[in-house]
Design a protein around this motif. Structure first.
Motif, PDB file in Angstrom:
ATOM      1  N   THR A  84      -7.349  -2.425   0.194  1.00  0.00           N
ATOM      2  CA  THR A  84      -7.656  -1.892   1.307  1.00  0.00           C
ATOM      3  C   THR A  84      -6.594  -1.263   2.065  1.00  0.00           C
ATOM      4  OG1 THR A  84      -9.303  -3.638   1.680  1.00  0.00           O
ATOM      5  CG2 THR A  84      -8.833  -2.457   3.790  1.00  0.00           C
ATOM      6  N   GLY A  85      -5.546  -1.561   1.828  1.00  0.00           N
ATOM      7  CA  GLY A  85      -4.316  -0.948   2.721  1.00  0.00           C
ATOM      8  C   GLY A  85      -4.237   0.522   1.916  1.00  0.00           C
ATOM      9  N   ALA A  86      -4.440   0.506   0.444  1.00  0.00           N
ATOM     10  CA  ALA A  86      -4.070   1.633  -0.360  1.00  0.00           C
ATOM     11  C   ALA A  86      -5.105   2.615   0.016  1.00  0.00           C
ATOM     12  CB  ALA A  86      -3.897   1.308  -1.736  1.00  0.00           C
ATOM     13  N   PRO A  98       0.878  -1.254  -0.070  1.00  0.00           N
ATOM     14  CA  PRO A  98       0.022  -0.001   0.076  1.00  0.00           C
ATOM     15  C   PRO A  98       0.943   1.175  -0.131  1.00  0.00           C
ATOM     16  CG  PRO A  98      -0.903  -1.569   1.436  1.00  0.00           C
ATOM     17  CD  PRO A  98       0.301  -2.226   1.034  1.00  0.00           C
ATOM     18  N   ILE A  99       1.830   1.478   0.873  1.00  0.00           N
ATOM     19  CA  ILE A  99       2.548   2.507   1.026  1.00  0.00           C
ATOM     20  C   ILE A  99       3.527   2.821  -0.431  1.00  0.00           C
ATOM     21  CG2 ILE A  99       4.305   3.876   2.352  1.00  0.00           C
ATOM     22  CD1 ILE A  99       1.775   3.589   3.852  1.00  0.00           C
ATOM     23  N   SER A 100       3.988   1.766  -0.641  1.00  0.00           N
ATOM     24  CA  SER A 100       4.940   2.033  -2.060  1.00  0.00           C
ATOM     25  C   SER A 100       3.903   2.309  -3.283  1.00  0.00           C
ATOM     26  CB  SER A 100       5.459   0.585  -2.228  1.00  0.00           C
ATOM     27  OG  SER A 100       6.272   0.549  -3.514  1.00  0.00           O
ATOM     28  N   ALA A 101       2.789   1.726  -3.272  1.00  0.00           N
ATOM     29  CA  ALA A 101       1.829   1.988  -4.265  1.00  0.00           C
ATOM     30  C   ALA A 101       1.340   3.231  -4.307  1.00  0.00           C
ATOM     31  CB  ALA A 101       0.832   1.063  -4.338  1.00  0.00           C
ATOM     32  N   ILE A 102       1.135   3.769  -3.255  1.00  0.00           N
ATOM     33  CA  ILE A 102       0.552   5.337  -3.085  1.00  0.00           C
ATOM     34  C   ILE A 102       1.612   6.357  -3.257  1.00  0.00           C
ATOM     35  CG2 ILE A 102      -0.038   7.072  -1.202  1.00  0.00           C
ATOM     36  CD1 ILE A 102      -2.405   5.004  -2.044  1.00  0.00           C
ATOM     37  N   ARG A 103       2.815   5.926  -2.942  1.00  0.00           N
ATOM     38  CA  ARG A 103       4.147   6.950  -3.354  1.00  0.00           C
ATOM     39  C   ARG A 103       4.292   6.832  -4.789  1.00  0.00           C
ATOM     40  NH1 ARG A 103       8.110   4.763   1.728  1.00  0.00           N
ATOM     41  NH2 ARG A 103       7.296   6.068   3.320  1.00  0.00           N
ATOM     42  N   ARG A 104       4.150   5.766  -5.482  1.00  0.00           N
ATOM     43  CA  ARG A 104       4.823   5.788  -6.800  1.00  0.00           C
ATOM     44  C   ARG A 104       3.530   5.966  -7.789  1.00  0.00           C
ATOM     45  NH1 ARG A 104       5.274   1.002  -8.714  1.00  0.00           N
ATOM     46  NH2 ARG A 104       4.752  -0.155  -7.140  1.00  0.00           N
ATOM     47  N   LYS A 105       2.287   5.603  -7.330  1.00  0.00           N
ATOM     48  CA  LYS A 105       1.287   5.669  -8.152  1.00  0.00           C
ATOM     49  C   LYS A 105       0.222   6.733  -8.035  1.00  0.00           C
ATOM     50  CE  LYS A 105       1.383   0.843  -9.822  1.00  0.00           C
ATOM     51  NZ  LYS A 105       0.634  -0.374 -10.017  1.00  0.00           N
TER      52      LYS A 105
END
Length: 334
Positions: free
Chosen positions: A103-105, A70-77
């Protein structure tokens, strides 16, 4: 009222999200914003009669996968459908959002772009659990792996407000999930949370055990997200096993088949109680905005009902009531 839909979130996106949104637009007086791949969304919309419906599109070029961090995706996407849907709330262009995606995202995006309500330290996922007469609310169902006693007290307050204004229970019974009813039972977290909740004006009935989740004796069950998510997944698995076993037995035995004719209606009522699609989605309480998280395998019916839940939270001003209740708890009258 405007509701943003993360059209690319979920196992069968965008097909089920679009179909569910179209059904909601036909049944409810809402303006829906479908966020995601415009070409794919338009292709799905073409399968339905949408003339006169208040449906618009918001372009997003990226999708957060169900298995991504989730955290990685929110930062990159930054241009993902889930972030774009949340940002519509941040910008005041929507009053609520629904996502069947990661859900985490959804949780991370809500915390980063919307923040929490005043006085709320951590948001909580409020899951609906079937009982013989109604439903109970379990929170936190997975937003926080580790929680403090203060967090559990806030979960109790938010769950009590939700039960009162959405479920229509004037003085909902609140319990803390533990290994026994006695005040001294449980771990350090539950014992201290017991003390805090006991000092509030809520209708606190004390500790409750796992069996009480489904018997209707309590309206709001409070626990940390680690335990809550295990309970939720176990309940989903049990419901699927019971339904599958019942279908198999009814199909195998001739006498049972005849009996099935008489219990068909009762069986239908049972299915409705355990069917996730009937409840639609779980609200992320404590976020400064209305966010509904749906199951990744949601059907169009589930998406439609998730949109209905979003509408109810906005129209009944649940967040305003939570803010008021949290404020009273933090600064009790003399």
């Amino acid at each position: 009222m405007r509701v943003a839909i993360d059209s690319m979130g979920g196992d069968k996106a965008p097909q089920v999200n679009v179909e569910g949104a179209v059904s909601a637009a036909k049944e409810m007086d809402l303006e829906l914003i479908l966020v995601g791949d415009e070409t794919a969304i338009k292709k799905e919309l073409a399968r339905h009669e949408t003339k006169g419906l208040k449906i618009s599109l918001k372009r997003a070029t990226e999708v957060v996968g169900m298995d991504e961090s989730p955290i990685s995706a929110i930062r990159r996407k930054k241009d993902s459908s889930i972030i774009k849907a949340v940002k519509l709330l941040q910008e005041g262009r929507a009053e609520a959002m629904v996502s069947a995606g990661n859900t985490g995202a959804a949780l991370a995006a809500g915390k980063i772009y919307l923040g929490t309500l005043p006085g709320v330290d951590r948001p909580a996922i409020a899951a609906s659990m079937p009982t013989p007469t109604s439903i109970s609310i379990l929170l936190d169902a997975g937003a926080n792996v580790d929680s403090k006693p203060k967090n559990l007290c806030q979960f109790a307050i938010m769950g009590s407000i939700y039960a009162e204004y959405i479920l229509g229970k004037p003085k909902p019974k609140v319990g803390i999930l533990s290994i026994g009813e006695e005040e001294w039972k449980g771990n350090e977290l539950t014992r201290e949370a017991y003390r805090l909740v006991k000092e509030t004006s809520m209708n606190f009935i004390g500790n409750v055990e796992g069996r009480d989740i489904f018997n209707g004796q309590v309206d709001v069950i409070v626990c940390d997200g680690f335990i809550g998510n295990i309970v939720l997944k176990a309940a989903e698995g049990l419901a699927e096993t019971l339904e599958s076993s019942l279908r198999k037995e009814l199909g195998r035995r001739m006498r049972a088949r005849l009996g099935a004719l008489f219990i068909k209606r009762a069986y239908g009522d049972f299915q409705k109680k355990v069917d996730y699609a009937e409840r639609g989605g779980a609200p992320l309480l404590g976020i400064d905005g209305v966010c509904i998280i749906s199951h990744g395998s949601s059907s169009p019916k589930a998406i439609k009902n998730a949109i209905r839940v979003a509408r109810e939270l906005v129209s009944r001003q649940v967040n305003e009531h939570i803010k008021e209740a949290i404020s009273r708890w933090e600064d009790p009258p003399l």
